[in-house]
Design a protein around this motif. Structure first.
Motif, PDB file in Angstrom:
ATOM      1  N   ALA A  57      37.441  44.433  38.287  1.00  0.00           N
ATOM      2  CA  ALA A  57      38.670  44.753  37.550  1.00  0.00           C
ATOM      3  C   ALA A  57      39.141  46.171  37.862  1.00  0.00           C
ATOM      4  O   ALA A  57      40.335  46.401  38.097  1.00  0.00           O
ATOM      5  CB  ALA A  57      38.443  44.575  36.056  1.00  0.00           C
ATOM      6  N   ARG A  58      38.212  47.141  37.860  1.00  0.00           N
ATOM      7  CA  ARG A  58      38.588  48.531  38.161  1.00  0.00           C
ATOM      8  C   ARG A  58      39.182  48.662  39.560  1.00  0.00           C
ATOM      9  O   ARG A  58      40.113  49.437  39.770  1.00  0.00           O
ATOM     10  CB  ARG A  58      37.369  49.448  38.047  1.00  0.00           C
ATOM     11  CG  ARG A  58      36.994  49.808  36.632  1.00  0.00           C
ATOM     12  CD  ARG A  58      35.960  50.933  36.602  1.00  0.00           C
ATOM     13  NE  ARG A  58      34.790  50.661  37.423  1.00  0.00           N
ATOM     14  CZ  ARG A  58      33.686  50.055  37.011  1.00  0.00           C
ATOM     15  NH1 ARG A  58      33.582  49.664  35.759  1.00  0.00           N
ATOM     16  NH2 ARG A  58      32.667  49.856  37.826  1.00  0.00           N
ATOM     17  N   GLU A  59      38.662  47.904  40.509  1.00  0.00           N
ATOM     18  CA  GLU A  59      39.093  48.029  41.902  1.00  0.00           C
ATOM     19  C   GLU A  59      40.330  47.200  42.233  1.00  0.00           C
ATOM     20  O   GLU A  59      40.962  47.434  43.264  1.00  0.00           O
ATOM     21  CB  GLU A  59      37.947  47.630  42.838  1.00  0.00           C
ATOM     22  CG  GLU A  59      36.789  48.598  42.771  1.00  0.00           C
ATOM     23  CD  GLU A  59      35.600  48.176  43.616  1.00  0.00           C
ATOM     24  OE1 GLU A  59      35.642  47.086  44.232  1.00  0.00           O
ATOM     25  OE2 GLU A  59      34.620  48.938  43.659  1.00  0.00           O
ATOM     26  N   ASN A  60      40.690  46.249  41.366  1.00  0.00           N
ATOM     27  CA  ASN A  60      41.773  45.335  41.721  1.00  0.00           C
ATOM     28  C   ASN A  60      42.938  45.295  40.745  1.00  0.00           C
ATOM     29  O   ASN A  60      43.941  44.637  41.028  1.00  0.00           O
ATOM     30  CB  ASN A  60      41.208  43.916  41.880  1.00  0.00           C
ATOM     31  CG  ASN A  60      40.353  43.798  43.107  1.00  0.00           C
ATOM     32  OD1 ASN A  60      40.862  43.619  44.204  1.00  0.00           O
ATOM     33  ND2 ASN A  60      39.047  43.936  42.946  1.00  0.00           N
ATOM     34  N   TYR A  61      42.817  45.957  39.610  1.00  0.00           N
ATOM     35  CA  TYR A  61      43.882  45.923  38.614  1.00  0.00           C
ATOM     36  C   TYR A  61      44.173  47.323  38.096  1.00  0.00           C
ATOM     37  O   TYR A  61      43.289  48.184  38.058  1.00  0.00           O
ATOM     38  CB  TYR A  61      43.495  45.003  37.447  1.00  0.00           C
ATOM     39  CG  TYR A  61      43.408  43.559  37.866  1.00  0.00           C
ATOM     40  CD1 TYR A  61      44.540  42.760  37.922  1.00  0.00           C
ATOM     41  CD2 TYR A  61      42.190  42.995  38.237  1.00  0.00           C
ATOM     42  CE1 TYR A  61      44.468  41.431  38.323  1.00  0.00           C
ATOM     43  CE2 TYR A  61      42.109  41.670  38.642  1.00  0.00           C
ATOM     44  CZ  TYR A  61      43.248  40.902  38.680  1.00  0.00           C
ATOM     45  OH  TYR A  61      43.172  39.595  39.084  1.00  0.00           O
ATOM     46  N   LYS A  62      45.400  47.520  37.682  1.00  0.00           N
ATOM     47  CA  LYS A  62      45.830  48.830  37.168  1.00  0.00           C
ATOM     48  C   LYS A  62      45.258  49.091  35.781  1.00  0.00           C
ATOM     49  O   LYS A  62      44.908  50.215  35.450  1.00  0.00           O
ATOM     50  CB  LYS A  62      47.356  48.862  37.130  1.00  0.00           C
ATOM     51  CG  LYS A  62      47.950  50.178  36.761  1.00  0.00           C
ATOM     52  CD  LYS A  62      49.461  50.122  36.846  1.00  0.00           C
ATOM     53  CE  LYS A  62      50.061  51.453  36.444  1.00  0.00           C
ATOM     54  NZ  LYS A  62      51.529  51.418  36.527  1.00  0.00           N
ATOM     55  N   LEU A 103      35.340  36.262  43.295  1.00  0.00           N
ATOM     56  CA  LEU A 103      36.299  36.886  42.383  1.00  0.00           C
ATOM     57  C   LEU A 103      37.609  37.186  43.102  1.00  0.00           C
ATOM     58  O   LEU A 103      38.695  36.964  42.559  1.00  0.00           O
ATOM     59  CB  LEU A 103      35.720  38.163  41.776  1.00  0.00           C
ATOM     60  CG  LEU A 103      34.562  37.977  40.799  1.00  0.00           C
ATOM     61  CD1 LEU A 103      33.983  39.338  40.402  1.00  0.00           C
ATOM     62  CD2 LEU A 103      34.997  37.208  39.568  1.00  0.00           C
ATOM     63  N   LEU A 104      37.527  37.679  44.325  1.00  0.00           N
ATOM     64  CA  LEU A 104      38.739  37.948  45.105  1.00  0.00           C
ATOM     65  C   LEU A 104      39.499  36.655  45.404  1.00  0.00           C
ATOM     66  O   LEU A 104      40.735  36.622  45.339  1.00  0.00           O
ATOM     67  CB  LEU A 104      38.387  38.665  46.410  1.00  0.00           C
ATOM     68  CG  LEU A 104      37.983  40.127  46.268  1.00  0.00           C
ATOM     69  CD1 LEU A 104      37.500  40.669  47.611  1.00  0.00           C
ATOM     70  CD2 LEU A 104      39.138  40.962  45.743  1.00  0.00           C
ATOM     71  N   GLU A 105      38.776  35.593  45.712  1.00  0.00           N
ATOM     72  CA  GLU A 105      39.425  34.302  45.953  1.00  0.00           C
ATOM     73  C   GLU A 105      40.143  33.831  44.693  1.00  0.00           C
ATOM     74  O   GLU A 105      41.263  33.327  44.760  1.00  0.00           O
ATOM     75  CB  GLU A 105      38.395  33.264  46.395  1.00  0.00           C
ATOM     76  CG  GLU A 105      37.860  33.491  47.783  1.00  0.00           C
ATOM     77  CD  GLU A 105      36.691  32.581  48.136  1.00  0.00           C
ATOM     78  OE1 GLU A 105      36.315  31.712  47.301  1.00  0.00           O
ATOM     79  OE2 GLU A 105      36.137  32.740  49.233  1.00  0.00           O
ATOM     80  N   TRP A 106      39.504  34.010  43.535  1.00  0.00           N
ATOM     81  CA  TRP A 106      40.129  33.637  42.258  1.00  0.00           C
ATOM     82  C   TRP A 106      41.418  34.429  42.061  1.00  0.00           C
ATOM     83  O   TRP A 106      42.455  33.884  41.709  1.00  0.00           O
ATOM     84  CB  TRP A 106      39.144  33.887  41.106  1.00  0.00           C
ATOM     85  CG  TRP A 106      39.771  33.735  39.766  1.00  0.00           C
ATOM     86  CD1 TRP A 106      39.970  32.578  39.074  1.00  0.00           C
ATOM     87  CD2 TRP A 106      40.296  34.783  38.943  1.00  0.00           C
ATOM     88  NE1 TRP A 106      40.581  32.841  37.876  1.00  0.00           N
ATOM     89  CE2 TRP A 106      40.793  34.190  37.778  1.00  0.00           C
ATOM     90  CE3 TRP A 106      40.395  36.158  39.087  1.00  0.00           C
ATOM     91  CZ2 TRP A 106      41.380  34.932  36.756  1.00  0.00           C
ATOM     92  CZ3 TRP A 106      40.980  36.894  38.083  1.00  0.00           C
ATOM     93  CH2 TRP A 106      41.460  36.280  36.934  1.00  0.00           C
ATOM     94  N   LYS A 107      41.359  35.726  42.302  1.00  0.00           N
ATOM     95  CA  LYS A 107      42.531  36.591  42.115  1.00  0.00           C
ATOM     96  C   LYS A 107      43.666  36.171  43.035  1.00  0.00           C
ATOM     97  O   LYS A 107      44.824  36.123  42.631  1.00  0.00           O
ATOM     98  CB  LYS A 107      42.158  38.045  42.383  1.00  0.00           C
ATOM     99  CG  LYS A 107      43.332  38.985  42.259  1.00  0.00           C
ATOM    100  CD  LYS A 107      42.971  40.390  42.662  1.00  0.00           C
ATOM    101  CE  LYS A 107      44.197  41.270  42.540  1.00  0.00           C
ATOM    102  NZ  LYS A 107      44.392  42.108  43.688  1.00  0.00           N
ATOM    103  N   ASN A 108      43.350  35.881  44.278  1.00  0.00           N
ATOM    104  CA  ASN A 108      44.374  35.563  45.264  1.00  0.00           C
ATOM    105  C   ASN A 108      44.912  34.143  45.147  1.00  0.00           C
ATOM    106  O   ASN A 108      45.881  33.791  45.820  1.00  0.00           O
ATOM    107  CB  ASN A 108      43.834  35.813  46.674  1.00  0.00           C
ATOM    108  CG  ASN A 108      43.574  37.287  46.895  1.00  0.00           C
ATOM    109  OD1 ASN A 108      44.284  38.145  46.388  1.00  0.00           O
ATOM    110  ND2 ASN A 108      42.529  37.602  47.643  1.00  0.00           N
TER     111      ASN A 108
END
Length: 74
Positions: free
Chosen positions: A46-51, A16-21
């Motif tokens: 989502a809670r940990e990576n997005y506002k 998921l982090l790779e997808w985001k980055n």
């Protein structure tokens, strides 16, 4: 057995982090067997990576609900 489950969750979270980055703005599709923690993992990510987080369950929402949600976030 628990160690393998933790490793699988860690690997999935890493993907998921790779997808985001990747910054390609493509849709994320998460597939897997029922009751294995897909929704939990994606919500946690989502809670940990997005506002902001909007969760829509297409099995429970009506078309009218989706239009209301769209108008609120627009």
């Amino acid at each position: 057995m628990e160690e393998q489950i933790i490793d699988l969750k860690r690997d999935a979270y890493k993907k998921l982090l790779e997808w985001k980055n990747n910054h390609n703005n493509k849709v994320l599709l998460v597939e897997g067997a029922r009751q294995v923690g897909k929704t939990y993992l994606v919500k946690k990510f989502a809670r940990e990576n997005y506002k902001h987080l909007i969760y829509i369950n297409l099995l429970e929402e009506t078309g009218e609900d989706l239009l209301t949600i769209y108008n609120v976030i627009r």
